[in-house]
Design an enzyme around this catalytic site. Structure first.
Site, PDB file in Angstrom:
ATOM      1  N   HIS A  19       4.647   8.744  13.042  1.00 30.78           N
ATOM      2  CA  HIS A  19       3.603   7.458  13.397  1.00 30.78           C
ATOM      3  C   HIS A  19       4.655   6.276  13.728  1.00 30.78           C
ATOM      4  O   HIS A  19       5.664   6.261  13.488  1.00 30.78           O
ATOM      5  CB  HIS A  19       2.910   7.164  12.265  1.00 30.78           C
TER       6      HIS A  19
ATOM      7  N   HIS B   4       0.878  -1.147   0.041  1.00 31.80           N
ATOM      8  CA  HIS B   4       0.077   0.117   0.045  1.00 31.80           C
ATOM      9  C   HIS B   4       0.940   1.410  -0.014  1.00 31.80           C
ATOM     10  O   HIS B   4       0.130   2.329  -0.319  1.00 31.80           O
ATOM     11  CB  HIS B   4      -1.021  -0.060   1.208  1.00 31.80           C
TER      12      HIS B   4
END
Length: 317
Positions: free
Chosen positions: A179, A115
């Site tokens: 993140h 992805h």
């Protein structure tokens, strides 16, 4: 040559664990604007810098950079599976240029991408095959990691190559920003998971589904504030994007890997794909471009500080 720059975050949690409809709409508006600019620009070749998340690259052999001569999407998190439209001769020539200019890249005639590379293809151009794409893997998750300086030099070498093509070139950076998703590290992983990190290619559908479910569960906990994951650091994200806007290469080179991890999370190193894309744009235009931040928001449901930037040579004054 004509050149366009687009950088965008990705998240596998899109469509699984979403923020409010208003936030989703704002993200979609930003993406739609970039999509229109891409279509209007009509690139002849796209250089896509992106990481992988132990779906195509593993610790049996982990390069820092890899040029895909041919590439296929593994189709994780409902992304489109199948071959990517790679211009083989351009990709191979690009790799030769990089190696002859002291950038020791790997090459792959069977690159598998996830992805991290496919989301921008789907969101910005509607699929895997709309335009010719040279996939450029940048290791952003598996220590030991390159410095931002090395990512910059890699991107600059790609930009110098693109400049010689005299084509309409689009540089895309996919990844980040701050993140720290639940990806075990090899030193602390269980024996079973360590083996996956080393040689986990082509998992069964059941195993992939179980892994993806763990990430969804982690996103739900993180959004609820019930998680030990590193918090999103909007201050770091905004300072990083400001350095890119200002083309402050000295400031970017001064970033230290240990500080990035401590301040913003281990997977923030994916943002080196943005640095590479900006450096490519800088080299291709001889510094004659301007970039701007198009969107930023900390989105805990997606476990990411979500940003978007764009730039073009035509904007420069």
């Amino acid at each position: 040559m004509a050149a366009l720059l687009q950088c965008i975050s990705h998240s596998p949690m899109k469509g699984y664990v979403d923020p409010s409809p208003a936030i989703v709409s704002d993200v979609e508006v930003a993406i739609a604007r970039m999509r229109k600019e891409l279509v209007d620009f009509d690139p002849e070749v796209i250089f896509l810098f992106a990481p992988d998340h132990y779906n195509g690259f593993f610790l049996d052999v982990m390069p820092q950079f890899c040029v895909g001569i041919a590439a296929t999407s593994v189709g994780d998190y409902r992304t489109t599976p199948g071959p990517i439209n790679v211009p083989r001769e351009i990709a191979r020539s690009c790799a030769e240029h990089l190696i002859s200019n002291d950038i020791d890249v790997a090459i792959s005639y069977r690159m598998q991408v996830d992805h991290g590379m496919v989301q921008p293809l789907e969101e910005l151009m509607g699929g895997l095959n709309a335009y010719p794409v040279v996939p450029l893997f940048v290791n952003g998750v598996a220590p030991p990691l390159i410095s931002i300086r090395r990512a910059r030099l890699f991107g600059a070498a790609v930009g110098e190559y693109a400049k010689k093509l005299n084509k309409r070139c689009l540089f895309i950076g996919s990844g980040g920003l701050s993140h720290n998703p639940p990806v075990p590290q090899i030193d602390t992983a269980t024996e079973e998971f360590a083996e996956f990190l080393i040689a986990g290619r082509n998992p069964s559908p059941e195993r992939r589904a179980a892994r993806q479910q763990r990430t969804k569960d982690a996103a739900i906990r993180f959004a609820a504030g019930d998680s030990q994951l590193h918090p999103i650091n909007s201050v770091w994200d905004e300072a990083f994007m400001a350095d890119l806007v200002n083309q402050d290469w000295g400031a970017l080179d001064a970033y230290r890997n240990s500080e990035i991890t401590e301040q913003a999370g281990i997977s923030t190193h994916e943002a080196k794909s943005w640095v590479a894309a900006h450096a490519a744009m800088n080299a291709a235009t001889s510094g004659g471009y301007m970039a701007e931040v198009r969107y930023y928001k900390a989105i805990p449901e997606w476990i990411v500080g979500y940003g978007a930037m764009a730039g073009s040579a035509e904007q420069a004054t």
